[in-house]
Each structure stands twice: as C-alpha cells, then as structure tokens.
Design a protein around this motif. Structure first.
Motif, mmCIF file in Angstrom:
data_model
loop_
_atom_site.group_PDB
_atom_site.id
_atom_site.type_symbol
_atom_site.label_atom_id
_atom_site.label_comp_id
_atom_site.label_asym_id
_atom_site.label_seq_id
_atom_site.Cartn_x
_atom_site.Cartn_y
_atom_site.Cartn_z
ATOM 1 N N PHE A 133 50.298 56.357 73.368
ATOM 2 C CA PHE A 133 50.777 57.357 72.658
ATOM 3 C C PHE A 133 50.667 58.786 72.910
ATOM 4 C CE2 PHE A 133 49.871 60.209 68.903
ATOM 5 C CZ PHE A 133 51.256 60.244 68.312
ATOM 6 N N CYS A 134 49.449 59.114 73.602
ATOM 7 C CA CYS A 134 48.890 60.456 73.654
ATOM 8 C C CYS A 134 49.978 60.923 75.360
ATOM 9 C CB CYS A 134 47.289 60.322 74.404
ATOM 10 S SG CYS A 134 47.020 62.040 74.523
ATOM 11 N N VAL A 135 49.791 60.158 76.289
ATOM 12 C CA VAL A 135 50.734 60.615 77.268
ATOM 13 C C VAL A 135 52.334 60.637 76.968
ATOM 14 C CG1 VAL A 135 48.974 59.704 78.893
ATOM 15 C CG2 VAL A 135 50.770 58.156 78.273
ATOM 16 N N VAL A 136 52.799 59.663 76.332
ATOM 17 C CA VAL A 136 54.140 59.572 76.064
ATOM 18 C C VAL A 136 54.697 60.830 75.066
ATOM 19 C CG1 VAL A 136 56.025 58.402 74.708
ATOM 20 C CG2 VAL A 136 54.562 57.400 76.369
ATOM 21 N N SER A 137 53.723 61.314 74.268
ATOM 22 C CA SER A 137 53.826 62.535 73.216
ATOM 23 C C SER A 137 53.872 63.811 74.169
ATOM 24 C CB SER A 137 52.682 62.741 72.313
ATOM 25 O OG SER A 137 52.720 61.485 71.281
ATOM 26 N N PHE A 138 52.860 63.939 75.138
ATOM 27 C CA PHE A 138 52.888 65.031 76.176
ATOM 28 C C PHE A 138 54.244 64.949 76.660
ATOM 29 C CE2 PHE A 138 51.978 66.147 80.528
ATOM 30 C CZ PHE A 138 51.676 67.815 80.158
ATOM 31 N N GLY A 139 54.494 63.848 77.275
ATOM 32 C CA GLY A 139 55.943 63.906 78.113
ATOM 33 C C GLY A 139 56.820 64.392 77.232
ATOM 34 N N THR A 140 57.027 63.884 75.968
ATOM 35 C CA THR A 140 57.856 64.482 74.910
ATOM 36 C C THR A 140 57.988 65.686 74.578
ATOM 37 O OG1 THR A 140 57.966 62.070 73.998
ATOM 38 C CG2 THR A 140 59.033 64.043 72.622
ATOM 39 N N LEU A 141 56.847 66.405 74.407
ATOM 40 C CA LEU A 141 56.359 67.760 74.361
ATOM 41 C C LEU A 141 56.955 68.608 75.552
ATOM 42 C CD1 LEU A 141 55.407 70.357 73.321
ATOM 43 C CD2 LEU A 141 52.882 69.408 74.084
#
Length: 203
Positions: free
Chosen positions: A97-105
């Motif tokens: 969740f953390c890395v996907v949220s970073f990529g989305t950001l």
C-alpha cells in the motif's frame, strides 16, 4: 554471514520497492499525459474513489509479486520463516500500500511518464538501496544523511523481513516498524489526495 540470508531479504524488499511503484506511477502519469484525467476531474468521482481504485489495482499486482518473491525465498534461497508469520503478512500488505501510494503520488504530481519513472527511481529505488540499512548499516551512514532514512519505508520493512526469516522475534520486536510503514503509507496517500483534490473541477 551466509550470502543467501543476506541477499534473499534484500531482493524481496528492493523488488517490492520498484515494480509496484513504477506501475502505479506510470498508470497515473499516463492519465495526465494523455489528458484522460480531465474526464475524471469533470466527473462526479471523488479524489478518494479515484485514488483507491488506482491503489487497489496496483496493490493486487504488488501482492501477486510478493507471492512470487516469497516462493523464491523458500526455493531459490532456501529460507524458512523463523517465527510468527503474521507481522510479515501485515507489514507486506502495508508496504505494498505504501509503495503504490508513493507511485500514485508521483504520477499525480508529474503528468509525464519519463519524469515519473525518474522520480520513482530516485525515491523508490535509490533511497531504499542506500539508506534503508540493506547494504550499509544505518550507523555507518553520515549523520547529515542518516536522518533521511527515518522517512524511507524500506528501512522498516527490511527489519520486519529479516526478523521473519532469521530472528523470529515476532510482534514484540517489530511492531514499531510495522506501525511506521503504515504511517508513511497514509502520509503518501494523503499527499496524493491533496494533489488530486486541488486539480478536480468543482461542480
């Protein structure tokens, strides 16, 4: 000191730091590059709904990659879980969740695929490689840079992975690391939501 015990957890962390992040960043930046994001801004879809849809899709890919990597841990590297597996399971879900949220950001802030990949390479791979304790102990990093490691989610995930495969301390040993992964993930999601919310067309 066995190479398989050193490289196995590192490969798991680095792989999850790169591939889900790149896919999420490309998916978001392509929306901006091709102007299809304008349809989202003008629709009734909220920023939360749009982001959660993107993150869910990226998380499914990331968790599938995690399963494949876990298979490699057990077969290619010959590692076994040393204790309670639940901290690793919870931390892995939160880390994805953390890395996907970073990529989305990154994709929301940089509507250009080439720029998004470069930003992910810096924030997702380089920091995880150099400042997570994966290659160099945190104590050996110069103080001027070591404080950045507290903001690197891979620092906490590598601690959980090593504990799960090598030490077996369980929740008493790694609960703080699991909590920090979740906090950083929520921070990335909040920043992505703020970026999307500012850009949405108000009715």
């Amino acid at each position: 000191r066995e190479p398989r015990k050193f490289y196995g957890p590192g490969m798991l962390v680095l792989s999850l730091s790169i591939f889900p992040t790149v896919l999420a960043a490309l998916a978001m930046s392509r929306e901006g590059e091709q102007r299809t994001i304008l349809q989202v801004y003008a629709s009734s879809i909220s920023a939360h709904e749009f982001l959660l849809g993107k993150i869910l899709a990226g998380a499914i890919v990331g968790l599938a990659a995690w399963l494949l990597l876990m298979g490699l841990m057990f077969t290619l590297f010959g590692l076994r879980l040393a204790g309670d597996p639940t901290p690793l399971l919870v931390a892995s879900v939160l880390f994805v969740f953390c890395v996907v949220s970073f990529g989305t950001l990154v994709g929301a802030a940089l509507p250009n695929q080439a720029a998004a990949v470069q930003a992910v390479g810096l924030g997702g791979f380089l920091l995880a490689f150099l400042l997570s304790g994966l290659i160099f102990p945190i104590e050996n990093i110069p103080p001027a840079l070591s404080w950045i490691s507290y903001l690197v989610q891979a620092r906490y995930f590598i601690a959980v992975v090593r504990d799960a495969f090598l030490q077996g301390g369980g929740w008493p040993a790694v609960w703080g690391s699991v909590l920090m992964i979740g906090v950083i993930g929520l921070a990335f999601y909040g920043l992505a939501w703020r970026t999307m919310r500012r850009m949405q067309v108000k009715a």
